[in-house]
Design an enzyme around this catalytic site. Structure first.
Site, PDB file in Angstrom:
ATOM      1  N   ASN A  15      -3.035  -8.542  -0.160  1.00 17.01           N
ATOM      2  CA  ASN A  15      -3.937  -9.243  -1.101  1.00 17.01           C
ATOM      3  C   ASN A  15      -4.262  -8.351  -2.298  1.00 17.01           C
ATOM      4  OD1 ASN A  15      -5.574  -7.342   0.016  1.00 17.01           O
ATOM      5  ND2 ASN A  15      -7.305  -8.704   0.424  1.00 17.01           N
ATOM      6  N   LYS A  54     -11.298   1.293  13.626  1.00 14.82           N
ATOM      7  CA  LYS A  54      -9.952   1.621  14.146  1.00 14.82           C
ATOM      8  C   LYS A  54      -9.976   1.587  15.677  1.00 14.82           C
ATOM      9  CE  LYS A  54      -7.191   2.310  10.644  1.00 14.82           C
ATOM     10  NZ  LYS A  54      -6.036   1.433  10.425  1.00 14.82           N
ATOM     11  N   SER A  68      -5.455   5.680  13.741  1.00 10.16           N
ATOM     12  CA  SER A  68      -5.843   6.908  13.043  1.00 10.16           C
ATOM     13  C   SER A  68      -6.418   7.948  13.996  1.00 10.16           C
ATOM     14  CB  SER A  68      -6.907   6.572  11.994  1.00 10.16           C
ATOM     15  OG  SER A  68      -7.525   7.740  11.511  1.00 10.16           O
ATOM     16  N   ARG A 124      -6.441  20.936   9.023  1.00 10.94           N
ATOM     17  CA  ARG A 124      -5.946  19.603   9.348  1.00 10.94           C
ATOM     18  C   ARG A 124      -4.457  19.623   9.642  1.00 10.94           C
ATOM     19  NH1 ARG A 124     -10.608  19.154   9.361  1.00 10.94           N
ATOM     20  NH2 ARG A 124     -11.962  17.503   8.538  1.00 10.94           N
ATOM     21  N   TYR A 148     -15.454   3.361   9.454  1.00 12.93           N
ATOM     22  CA  TYR A 148     -13.980   3.298   9.373  1.00 12.93           C
ATOM     23  C   TYR A 148     -13.379   3.641  10.727  1.00 12.93           C
ATOM     24  CZ  TYR A 148      -9.260   4.898   8.736  1.00 12.93           C
ATOM     25  OH  TYR A 148      -7.910   5.081   8.903  1.00 12.93           O
ATOM     26  N   TYR A 153      -2.373   8.142  13.052  1.00 12.12           N
ATOM     27  CA  TYR A 153      -1.946   9.019  11.964  1.00 12.12           C
ATOM     28  C   TYR A 153      -2.896  10.208  11.846  1.00 12.12           C
ATOM     29  CZ  TYR A 153       0.161   4.623  10.176  1.00 12.12           C
ATOM     30  OH  TYR A 153       0.830   3.441  10.020  1.00 12.12           O
ATOM     31  N   PHE A 154      -2.349  11.387  11.609  1.00  8.20           N
ATOM     32  CA  PHE A 154      -3.205  12.507  11.232  1.00  8.20           C
ATOM     33  C   PHE A 154      -3.336  12.471   9.707  1.00  8.20           C
ATOM     34  CE2 PHE A 154      -4.647  14.671  15.064  1.00  8.20           C
ATOM     35  CZ  PHE A 154      -4.106  13.786  15.968  1.00  8.20           C
ATOM     36  N   ASP A 169      -5.165 -12.992   1.967  1.00 11.52           N
ATOM     37  CA  ASP A 169      -6.102 -12.103   2.668  1.00 11.52           C
ATOM     38  C   ASP A 169      -6.081 -12.529   4.129  1.00 11.52           C
ATOM     39  OD1 ASP A 169      -9.613 -11.136   2.201  1.00 11.52           O
ATOM     40  OD2 ASP A 169      -8.254 -10.939   3.907  1.00 11.52           O
ATOM     41  N   GLY A 228       0.841  -1.218   0.000  1.00 13.11           N
ATOM     42  CA  GLY A 228       0.000   0.000   0.000  1.00 13.11           C
ATOM     43  C   GLY A 228       0.863   1.250   0.000  1.00 13.11           C
ATOM     44  N   TYR A 229       0.199   2.416  -0.013  1.00 12.67           N
ATOM     45  CA  TYR A 229       0.932   3.697  -0.039  1.00 12.67           C
ATOM     46  C   TYR A 229       1.815   3.827   1.210  1.00 12.67           C
ATOM     47  CZ  TYR A 229       1.257   8.820   0.788  1.00 12.67           C
ATOM     48  OH  TYR A 229       1.687  10.110   1.086  1.00 12.67           O
ATOM     49  N   SER A 236      -5.954  -5.804  -2.599  1.00 12.87           N
ATOM     50  CA  SER A 236      -7.332  -5.283  -2.729  1.00 12.87           C
ATOM     51  C   SER A 236      -7.319  -3.768  -2.810  1.00 12.87           C
ATOM     52  CB  SER A 236      -8.173  -5.723  -1.518  1.00 12.87           C
ATOM     53  OG  SER A 236      -7.676  -5.110  -0.343  1.00 12.87           O
TER      54      SER A 236
HETATM   55  C1  WQD Z   1      -9.058  16.974   4.561  1.00 12.58           C
HETATM   56  C2  WQD Z   1      -9.743  18.320   4.410  1.00 12.58           C
HETATM   57  C3  WQD Z   1     -12.069  18.148   3.816  1.00 12.58           C
HETATM   58  C4  WQD Z   1     -11.389  16.540  -0.242  1.00 12.58           C
HETATM   59  C5  WQD Z   1      -9.160  11.346   6.299  1.00 12.58           C
HETATM   60  C6  WQD Z   1      -9.834  10.147   6.900  1.00 12.58           C
HETATM   61  C7  WQD Z   1      -8.908   9.048   7.066  1.00 12.58           C
HETATM   62  C8  WQD Z   1      -7.586   9.454   7.674  1.00 12.58           C
HETATM   63  C9  WQD Z   1      -7.148  10.863   7.362  1.00 12.58           C
HETATM   64  C10 WQD Z   1      -6.219   7.528   7.814  1.00 12.58           C
HETATM   65  C11 WQD Z   1     -11.156  18.341   5.017  1.00 12.58           C
HETATM   66  C12 WQD Z   1     -11.284  18.836   2.711  1.00 12.58           C
HETATM   67  C13 WQD Z   1     -11.193  17.012   1.051  1.00 12.58           C
HETATM   68  C14 WQD Z   1     -11.954  17.392  -1.221  1.00 12.58           C
HETATM   69  C15 WQD Z   1     -12.089  19.155   0.406  1.00 12.58           C
HETATM   70  N1  WQD Z   1      -6.603   8.608   7.104  1.00 12.58           N
HETATM   71  N2  WQD Z   1     -11.530  18.287   1.362  1.00 12.58           N
HETATM   72  N3  WQD Z   1     -12.284  18.671  -0.852  1.00 12.58           N
HETATM   73  O1  WQD Z   1     -11.224  13.746   6.246  1.00 12.58           O
HETATM   74  O2  WQD Z   1      -9.270  14.898   7.461  1.00 12.58           O
HETATM   75  O3  WQD Z   1      -9.297  12.438   7.164  1.00 12.58           O
HETATM   76  O4  WQD Z   1      -7.769  11.168   6.129  1.00 12.58           O
HETATM   77  O5  WQD Z   1      -6.602   7.203   8.879  1.00 12.58           O
HETATM   78  O6  WQD Z   1      -8.711   8.535   5.752  1.00 12.58           O
HETATM   79  O7  WQD Z   1     -10.311  10.431   8.179  1.00 12.58           O
HETATM   80  O8  WQD Z   1      -8.919  13.924   5.180  1.00 12.58           O
HETATM   81  O9  WQD Z   1      -8.120  14.593   2.964  1.00 12.58           O
HETATM   82  O10 WQD Z   1     -10.496  13.706   3.173  1.00 12.58           O
HETATM   83  O11 WQD Z   1      -9.959  15.969   4.075  1.00 12.58           O
HETATM   84  O12 WQD Z   1     -12.390  20.314   0.709  1.00 12.58           O
HETATM   85  O13 WQD Z   1     -12.174  17.026  -2.413  1.00 12.58           O
HETATM   86  O14 WQD Z   1      -9.927  18.591   3.019  1.00 12.58           O
HETATM   87  O15 WQD Z   1     -13.335  18.789   4.009  1.00 12.58           O
HETATM   88  O16 WQD Z   1     -11.361  19.643   5.572  1.00 12.58           O
HETATM   89  P1  WQD Z   1      -9.776  13.837   6.557  1.00 12.58           P
HETATM   90  P2  WQD Z   1      -9.380  14.491   3.765  1.00 12.58           P
END
Ligand code: WQD
Length: 332
Positions: free
Chosen positions: A35, A153, A125, A230, A149, A176-177, A59, A13-14, A37
């Site tokens: 796997n 977690k 997460s 974020r 999701y 993770y953030f 898997d 994965g990434y 997926s």
């Molecule tokens: C970031 C900001 C959106 C897309 C996700 C998931 C989870 C976690 C971290 C692993 C928000 C805005 C987004 C777009 C936008 N990963 N946005 N237009 O929701 O903080 O968290 O990633 O655990 O996968 O919780 O990340 O990148 O989706 O959104 O304006 O087309 O970008 O509203 O403010 P998020 P995100």
């Protein structure tokens, strides 16, 4: 001292692939499991160039017997468990898939290590914090989840805590953030083609002229410019957080939790503007209504990882935007 032998689930994965690549480069022996997926076989081909890489395509949520066989054959010192489905929106449409896949994969890993003196590092997460906390968020903040999701977690963390206590397994969950960017060698790239929901892959799709524009979800949040804020963290800093945990895990009892974030907040508009400026690319956007389940502001208090793991994120938003673009600009 000889490097530990690592078994890495989700190793193509990434994040799992970037970690596996950097671990192999640093001389670790890596047993990879995936796997495919949610990843590409091209990543396995890159890892296959290392003689200290072994791979099994299974898997793990459906193959406890095979997981047991692999572990008794390879005898890893530590398992780094990245494997899991991770789309917030998809999880809301297919709860059963997420609960089956994410919980059973972790249960099978725990069942196969419970009497083998093997430690576990788990890819958790910030979504476990939900929308009930003021940022910056410390590890002892309240839990609340608003997606299947996020709930899986949290449930996996609880499962790991029970097994850690019952079988004296040293475990670390890394929360993770928002991981973004590409590692120094630009070989393991986040897939932007499989209709991503996350912000940076969306920006990259506009930069690559795959999409005409990006929609910003909401511009009336209580933030500096009204758009969501974020804690974006460079994938290389995130991976280094795992190496820091690897160094400390055997000295830790039971189950410990650490935020992997920078402690800094960046708005959607700021990320877009930074990406445009450092890469000299125009990113068209429009505004749409707020996305269901989004919080206005979410960023880490990373002080515990600094104190206990001696780890701090070092890369800037500029570097994240440069590296994210470099990773995809020449690809198809
Ligand atoms: C970031 C900001 C959106 C897309 C996700 C998931 C989870 C976690 C971290 C692993 C928000 C805005 C987004 C777009 C936008 N990963 N946005 N237009 O929701 O903080 O968290 O990633 O655990 O996968 O919780 O990340 O990148 O989706 O959104 O304006 O087309 O970008 O509203 O403010 P998020 P995100």
């Amino acid at each position: 001292m000889k490097n530990k032998k690592l078994l890495v689930t989700g190793s193509t994965g990434y994040i799992g692939g970037t970690f596996s690549y950097e671990a192999l480069k640093s001389g670790y022996e890596v047993i990879g499991i995936d796997n495919f997926s949610n990843s590409k076989k091209a990543t396995k081909q890159i890892l296959d160039n290392f003689i200290n890489f072994t791979f099994y395509e299974i898997d793990i949520s459906k193959n406890l017997k095979k997981v047991n066989e692999i572990i008794s054959k390879t005898k890893p010192d530590v398992i780094i468990h990245f494997a899991g489905l991770k789309s917030v929106s998809e999880s809301e449409k297919n709860q059963n898939l997420y609960w089956q896949n994410n919980i059973l994969s972790t249960l099978n890993i725990l069942e196969s290590i419970k009497n083998n003196n093997i430690s576990l590092i788990f890819s958790s997460s910030a979504t476990v914090y939900g929308d009930k906390n003021e940022s910056p968020i410390p590890e002892e903040a309240k839990f609340s989840t608003n997606s299947a999701y996020g709930s899986t977690k949290l449930a996996q963390e609880l499962l790991i805590s029970d097994y850690s206590r019952a079988y004296d397994i040293s475990c670390i969950s890394l929360r993770y953030f928002n991981p973004v960017g590409t590692h120094a060698d630009k070989l393991i790239i986040e897939d932007i083609m499989s209709s991503p929901n996350n912000l940076m892959p969306r920006i990259l799709r506009v930069a690559k002229k795959i999409d005409e524009k990006i929609s910003i979800y909401g511009n009336r949040y209580p933030t500096k410019d009204g758009t969501g804020e974020r804690d974006y963290i460079h994938i290389s800093d995130l991976v280094n957080g795992h190496f820091a945990a690897l160094k400390k895990i055997n000295g830790m009892d039971n189950h410990n939790f650490f935020n992997l974030g920078t402690g800094k907040k960046t708005s959607v508009l700021e990320l877009i503007r930074t990406f445009e400026n450092v890469n000299d690319i125009k990113i068209k956007f429009d505004y749409k209504s707020e996305r269901e389940g989004d919080v206005a502001i979410c960023y880490a208090d990373p002080s515990l990882a600094k104190k206990e793991l001696d780890w701090t994120a070092t890369k800037t938003i500029n570097e994240m935007c440069v590296d994210a673009w470099k990773g995809v600009k020449d690809g198809d």
